[in-house]
Design a protein around this motif. Structure first.
Motif, short mmCIF file in Angstrom:
data_model
loop_
_atom_site.label_atom_id
_atom_site.label_comp_id
_atom_site.label_asym_id
_atom_site.label_seq_id
_atom_site.Cartn_x
_atom_site.Cartn_y
_atom_site.Cartn_z
N GLU A 42 -14.98 3.19 7.72
CA GLU A 42 -16.70 3.06 9.32
C GLU A 42 -16.15 2.79 10.89
N GLU A 43 -14.71 2.46 11.15
CA GLU A 43 -13.94 2.32 12.30
C GLU A 43 -14.58 3.30 13.05
N HIS A 44 -14.63 3.91 14.25
CA HIS A 44 -15.21 4.34 15.49
C HIS A 44 -16.58 4.80 14.92
N GLY A 45 -17.01 3.82 14.50
CA GLY A 45 -19.25 4.48 15.13
C GLY A 45 -18.97 4.95 13.21
N HIS A 46 -18.21 5.40 12.25
CA HIS A 46 -18.70 6.25 11.54
C HIS A 46 -19.38 5.79 10.16
N LYS A 47 -20.26 6.40 9.30
CA LYS A 47 -21.20 5.40 8.37
C LYS A 47 -20.46 4.98 7.36
N PHE A 71 -7.21 10.49 6.54
CA PHE A 71 -7.83 10.68 7.66
C PHE A 71 -9.54 10.30 7.99
N ARG A 72 -9.83 11.01 9.12
CA ARG A 72 -11.26 10.38 9.13
C ARG A 72 -11.67 11.04 10.05
N GLY A 73 -13.21 12.24 10.00
CA GLY A 73 -13.24 12.94 11.33
C GLY A 73 -11.70 13.23 12.06
N GLY A 74 -10.71 13.66 11.51
CA GLY A 74 -9.44 13.97 12.62
C GLY A 74 -8.77 12.70 12.75
N GLN A 75 -8.69 11.37 12.51
CA GLN A 75 -8.34 10.31 13.02
C GLN A 75 -7.25 10.03 11.58
N ARG A 76 -6.82 9.18 11.80
CA ARG A 76 -5.20 8.80 11.02
C ARG A 76 -6.06 7.28 10.73
N ILE A 77 -5.81 7.01 9.05
CA ILE A 77 -5.83 5.69 8.31
C ILE A 77 -5.24 5.09 8.13
N GLU A 78 -4.87 3.46 8.57
CA GLU A 78 -3.66 3.28 7.49
C GLU A 78 -4.21 2.15 6.21
N LEU A 79 -3.66 3.28 5.24
CA LEU A 79 -3.96 2.40 3.96
C LEU A 79 -2.96 1.30 3.08
N THR A 80 -3.13 -0.05 2.37
CA THR A 80 -2.06 -0.32 1.52
C THR A 80 -2.48 0.35 0.00
N THR A 81 -0.96 0.12 -0.47
CA THR A 81 -1.31 1.27 -1.52
C THR A 81 -2.18 0.83 -2.58
N LYS A 82 -2.59 -0.39 -2.69
CA LYS A 82 -3.93 -0.71 -3.19
C LYS A 82 -5.31 0.06 -2.31
N GLU A 83 -5.00 0.54 -1.08
CA GLU A 83 -6.44 0.48 -0.45
C GLU A 83 -6.70 2.16 -0.21
N PHE A 84 -4.71 2.80 -1.07
CA PHE A 84 -4.99 4.54 -0.98
C PHE A 84 -5.29 4.65 -2.27
N ASP A 85 -5.54 3.62 -3.76
CA ASP A 85 -5.22 3.99 -4.80
C ASP A 85 -7.01 4.11 -5.01
N LEU A 86 -7.84 3.01 -4.39
CA LEU A 86 -9.03 2.64 -4.33
C LEU A 86 -9.30 4.40 -4.18
N LEU A 87 -9.75 4.82 -3.12
CA LEU A 87 -10.13 5.17 -1.95
C LEU A 87 -9.59 6.98 -2.78
N HIS A 88 -8.74 6.27 -3.47
CA HIS A 88 -8.49 7.84 -4.04
C HIS A 88 -9.52 8.16 -5.21
N LEU A 89 -9.29 6.81 -6.25
CA LEU A 89 -10.47 7.23 -7.52
C LEU A 89 -11.69 7.41 -7.27
N PHE A 90 -12.41 7.02 -5.59
CA PHE A 90 -13.39 7.61 -5.31
C PHE A 90 -13.81 8.63 -4.90
N LEU A 91 -12.00 9.34 -4.49
CA LEU A 91 -12.36 11.15 -4.16
C LEU A 91 -12.26 12.02 -5.18
N GLN A 92 -11.58 10.88 -6.11
CA GLN A 92 -11.70 12.18 -7.79
C GLN A 92 -13.89 12.18 -8.16
N ASN A 93 -14.16 11.66 -7.57
CA ASN A 93 -15.33 11.43 -8.07
C ASN A 93 -16.87 11.06 -7.32
#
Length: 230
Positions: A208-213, A148-170
């Motif tokens: 960055e959907e919905h105007g997010h930076k 979720f970003r700003g309370g809105q759900r983001i639909e991610l593929t497996t690789k997109e999820f894994d990539l964001l997971h790596l960033f969130l861990q670091n």
């Protein structure tokens, strides 16, 4: 910060005794003498443990614990009752109570059960925190694989999820292309491949959907980093 215990019981003698005893043990104690007041106290004060009598005016303990659980709260509830019937204990547990104590009870046993409920809550919270990641307004649940970003759900593929997971861990750490390729795709980075750039672009588009930076920043000659734009 002291743990907050809410006692909901219409018996003033029991309420007064528990208030003194729990305060002596170092807890912050709140009290209510009927179910409606108890629910109000829960909403306003978010206690760590609720000690709940069954037989009360206006709303009985069964209805109170039912409303607590229907509201989505998992706060520990210890039910008190004068009835020592298996069916009553089963009913309370089925409605969502965590523990059950029959009146009259030994104060030492009640205090011990409260300590157990608090330890269980702390352990559950630690486990929950380990399975959830957050940076600014981006939230990831590893158990449900929801983002979720700003309370809105983001639909991610497996690789997109894994990539964001790596960033969130670091967060705020610059990750080189080599490190990202090895962690996500499991092979050394090839200068001829643009797979990473493609997935970074897709992930940026979705976050960055919905105007997010932008929060995934390119660091020239070094790689990418999760941080807000400056």
């Amino acid at each position: 910060m002291r743990e907050k215990i809410l006692v909901i019981d219409d018996d003033e003698k029991i309420t007064s005794m528990l208030r003194r005893s729990l305060a002596f043990e170092g807890y912050s104690v709140l009290t209510a003498n009927h179910g409606m007041d108890g629910l109000k106290q829960i909403l306003e004060n978010e206690p760590d443990v609720v000690i709940l009598d069954v037989m009360m005016p206006q709303l009985d303990g069964w209805e109170v614990v039912r409303r607590i659980r229907e509201g989505g709260s998992d706060m520990p509830v210890l039910m008190l009752t004068a009835k020592d019937e298996v069916s009553d204990r089963v009913k309370g547990l089925d409605l969502g109570a965590d523990d059950y104590l029959v009146k009259p009870f030994a104060l030492e046993e009640l205090l011990a059960r409260v300590r157990v409920l608090l330890r269980r809550k702390t352990a559950d919270k630690a486990e929950t925190s380990a399975n959830k990641l957050q940076y600014q307004d981006v939230f990831m649940d590893l158990d449900t694989r929801e983002v979720f970003r700003g309370g809105q759900r983001i639909e991610l593929t497996t690789k997109e999820f894994d990539l964001l997971h790596l960033f969130l861990q670091n967060p705020r750490r610059v990750l080189s292309r080599d490190i990202i390729m090895e962690k996500i795709w499991g092979y050394d980075y090839s200068g001829e491949s643009n797979v990473l750039e493609v997935y970074i672009a897709l992930l940026r588009q979705k976050t960055e959907e919905h105007g997010h930076k932008r929060i995934i920043i390119t660091v020239r000659g070094a790689g990418y980093v999760l941080r807000g734009e400056t």
